[in-house]
Motif scaffolding. Sequence first.
Motif, PDB file in Angstrom:
ATOM      1  N   ALA A 284     -53.151  35.411 -48.419  1.00  0.00           N
ATOM      2  CA  ALA A 284     -54.603  35.430 -48.239  1.00  0.00           C
ATOM      3  C   ALA A 284     -54.877  36.152 -46.928  1.00  0.00           C
ATOM      4  N   SER A 285     -55.887  36.992 -46.914  1.00  0.00           N
ATOM      5  CA  SER A 285     -56.127  37.803 -45.726  1.00  0.00           C
ATOM      6  C   SER A 285     -57.609  38.056 -45.481  1.00  0.00           C
ATOM      7  N   SER A 286     -57.927  38.280 -44.224  1.00  0.00           N
ATOM      8  CA  SER A 286     -59.251  38.759 -43.832  1.00  0.00           C
ATOM      9  C   SER A 286     -59.100  39.942 -42.878  1.00  0.00           C
ATOM     10  N   THR A 287     -57.892  40.516 -42.811  1.00  0.00           N
ATOM     11  CA  THR A 287     -57.659  41.629 -41.892  1.00  0.00           C
ATOM     12  C   THR A 287     -58.148  42.942 -42.496  1.00  0.00           C
TER      13      THR A 287
ATOM     14  N   GLU B  71     -56.816  52.435 -40.727  1.00  0.00           N
ATOM     15  CA  GLU B  71     -56.127  53.570 -40.140  1.00  0.00           C
ATOM     16  C   GLU B  71     -54.618  53.421 -40.038  1.00  0.00           C
ATOM     17  N   THR B  72     -54.119  52.227 -39.762  1.00  0.00           N
ATOM     18  CA  THR B  72     -52.683  52.023 -39.561  1.00  0.00           C
ATOM     19  C   THR B  72     -51.961  52.044 -40.892  1.00  0.00           C
TER      20      THR B  72
ATOM     21  N   ASN C 120     -49.233  47.040 -41.147  1.00  0.00           N
ATOM     22  CA  ASN C 120     -50.583  46.803 -41.652  1.00  0.00           C
ATOM     23  C   ASN C 120     -50.537  46.181 -43.051  1.00  0.00           C
ATOM     24  N   GLN C 121     -49.500  45.398 -43.320  1.00  0.00           N
ATOM     25  CA  GLN C 121     -49.260  44.901 -44.676  1.00  0.00           C
ATOM     26  C   GLN C 121     -50.284  43.889 -45.188  1.00  0.00           C
TER      27      GLN C 121
ATOM     28  N   VAL D 106     -53.598  39.734 -51.058  1.00  0.00           N
ATOM     29  CA  VAL D 106     -52.747  40.915 -51.147  1.00  0.00           C
ATOM     30  C   VAL D 106     -51.426  40.465 -51.757  1.00  0.00           C
ATOM     31  N   ALA D 107     -50.724  41.361 -52.418  1.00  0.00           N
ATOM     32  CA  ALA D 107     -49.454  41.017 -53.063  1.00  0.00           C
ATOM     33  C   ALA D 107     -48.346  41.919 -52.557  1.00  0.00           C
ATOM     34  N   TYR D 108     -47.171  41.340 -52.424  1.00  0.00           N
ATOM     35  CA  TYR D 108     -45.953  42.087 -52.087  1.00  0.00           C
ATOM     36  C   TYR D 108     -44.813  41.458 -52.858  1.00  0.00           C
TER      37      TYR D 108
END
Length: 86
Positions: free
Chosen positions: A48-51, A55-56, A61-62, A79-81
């Motif tokens: 879970a992200s809010s970033t 640009e990076t 910047n994953q 996001v998924a990895y």
Amino acid sequence: MRLILRMLYLTQQDFIMGPDLAGGFTSEGFLFKNMFNLEWGSWSGFAASSTVDIETRGYGNQYSSIAGSGALETSNYAVAYVSGVF
């Protein structure tokens, strides 16, 4: 319940990816699984992200959305990895 609250109350430029070994997080009744490897400090599955960093490039910047937001301009998103067998 704890993970739902963490998902809803992510601060700006924050993320959750599994070092608490909970196995994932829940949002809107859906379970987003992940695995964290303490030995390597790596993860696989969903975070879970809010970033937001448009640009990076690369590993540093994953957790960011290159689009600048989540779907429908939401501030929190997943996001998924996938690495190896999940």
